[in-house]
Design a protein around this motif. Structure first.
Motif, PDB file in Angstrom:
ATOM      1  N   MET A  31       0.749  -1.210  -0.116  1.00  0.00           N
ATOM      2  CA  MET A  31      -0.110  -0.003  -0.039  1.00  0.00           C
ATOM      3  C   MET A  31       1.042   1.369  -0.055  1.00  0.00           C
ATOM      4  SD  MET A  31      -2.638   1.388   2.971  1.00  0.00           S
ATOM      5  CE  MET A  31      -4.128   2.270   2.481  1.00  0.00           C
ATOM      6  N   CYS A  65       2.860   2.964   2.955  1.00  0.00           N
ATOM      7  CA  CYS A  65       2.978   2.157   4.286  1.00  0.00           C
ATOM      8  C   CYS A  65       4.459   1.785   4.513  1.00  0.00           C
ATOM      9  CB  CYS A  65       1.889   1.057   3.940  1.00  0.00           C
ATOM     10  SG  CYS A  65       2.399  -0.046   5.625  1.00  0.00           S
ATOM     11  N   PHE A  76       5.745  -0.483   6.569  1.00  0.00           N
ATOM     12  CA  PHE A  76       5.922  -2.020   6.584  1.00  0.00           C
ATOM     13  C   PHE A  76       6.104  -2.626   5.137  1.00  0.00           C
ATOM     14  CE2 PHE A  76       4.843  -2.972  11.319  1.00  0.00           C
ATOM     15  CZ  PHE A  76       6.210  -2.170  11.682  1.00  0.00           C
ATOM     16  N   CYS A  77       4.924  -2.012   4.254  1.00  0.00           N
ATOM     17  CA  CYS A  77       4.870  -2.369   2.820  1.00  0.00           C
ATOM     18  C   CYS A  77       6.179  -2.298   2.110  1.00  0.00           C
ATOM     19  CB  CYS A  77       3.777  -1.752   1.982  1.00  0.00           C
ATOM     20  SG  CYS A  77       2.380  -2.428   2.492  1.00  0.00           S
ATOM     21  N   HIS A 109      -0.378  -6.200   2.251  1.00  0.00           N
ATOM     22  CA  HIS A 109      -0.899  -5.278   3.365  1.00  0.00           C
ATOM     23  C   HIS A 109      -2.376  -5.378   3.746  1.00  0.00           C
ATOM     24  CE1 HIS A 109      -1.277  -1.192   5.230  1.00  0.00           C
ATOM     25  NE2 HIS A 109      -2.719  -1.222   4.754  1.00  0.00           N
ATOM     26  N   HIS A 160      -0.235  -1.129   9.581  1.00  0.00           N
ATOM     27  CA  HIS A 160      -0.112  -2.336   8.764  1.00  0.00           C
ATOM     28  C   HIS A 160       0.010  -3.539   9.759  1.00  0.00           C
ATOM     29  CE1 HIS A 160       2.157  -4.721   5.355  1.00  0.00           C
ATOM     30  NE2 HIS A 160       2.082  -5.781   6.222  1.00  0.00           N
TER      31      HIS A 160
HETATM   32 ZN    ZN Z   1       1.181  -1.947   4.480  1.00  0.00          ZN
END
Ligand code: ZN
Ligand code: 5GP
Length: 139
Positions: free
Chosen positions: A1, A4, A6-7, A46, A97
């Motif tokens: 995403m 984001c 963590f993405c 995500h 996330h």
């Molecule tokens: Zn994410």
């Protein structure tokens, strides 16, 4: 995403200290550890929270948590591990996330906060060293 963090870690756009990976999940050291060995497990796909994540990804995260928790227990010689997972701003979810925290704690260490704690950057050399040991202990 888009946007984001963590993405971005999943895509390799931001580095992480990796501990474990399979086709559905990624586990890495938290860079603001509450305690030594503070580890995160995330789905690669995500999902913001427990209401959005697919049942298969949810199962994959928690299957991985058993492997990683075993390796943390062996490496850190801790007395217990808290598996903590926050959903929504009301409980202080900071990264939107889905992620599971694994927090090893030994008897006598300070009590763990449930939802609110200060984000203090850890020592990256120490984080890398501990994460390396945990990663090597994964079976
Ligand atoms: Zn994410
Ligand atoms: P929560 O959303 O459950 O409150 O916690 C988010 C967690 O993600 C925090 O423990 C924070 O330290 C961690 N975190 C935030 N940004 C990064 C990052 O770029 N790399 C890593 N490894 N951890 C992060």
């Amino acid at each position: 995403m888009e946007g984001c963090i963590f993405c971005k870690i999943v895509k390799g756009e931001i580095p992480c200290v990796k501990i474990y990976e399979d086709d559905r999940v990624l586990s890495f050291a938290d860079i603001n550890p509450i305690l030594d060995g503070h580890t995160l497990i995330i789905p690669k796909h995500h999902a913001g929270n427990i209401w959005e994540i697919s049942a298969d990804d949810l199962a994959a995260v928690h299957r991985a948590s058993q492997k990683v928790a075993q390796a943390i227990k062996e490496t850190m010689k801790c007395d217990g591990i808290a598996c903590l997972q926050l959903n929504g701003r009301a409980v202080n979810q900071v990264v939107m996330h889905y992620h599971l925290h694994l927090l090893p704690r030994s008897d006598g260490q300070p009590a763990l906060a449930m939802t609110n704690w200060d984000l203090k950057p850890g020592n990256m050399d120490s984080i890398r060293k501990i994460a390396g040991k945990i990663a090597s202990a994964i079976k």
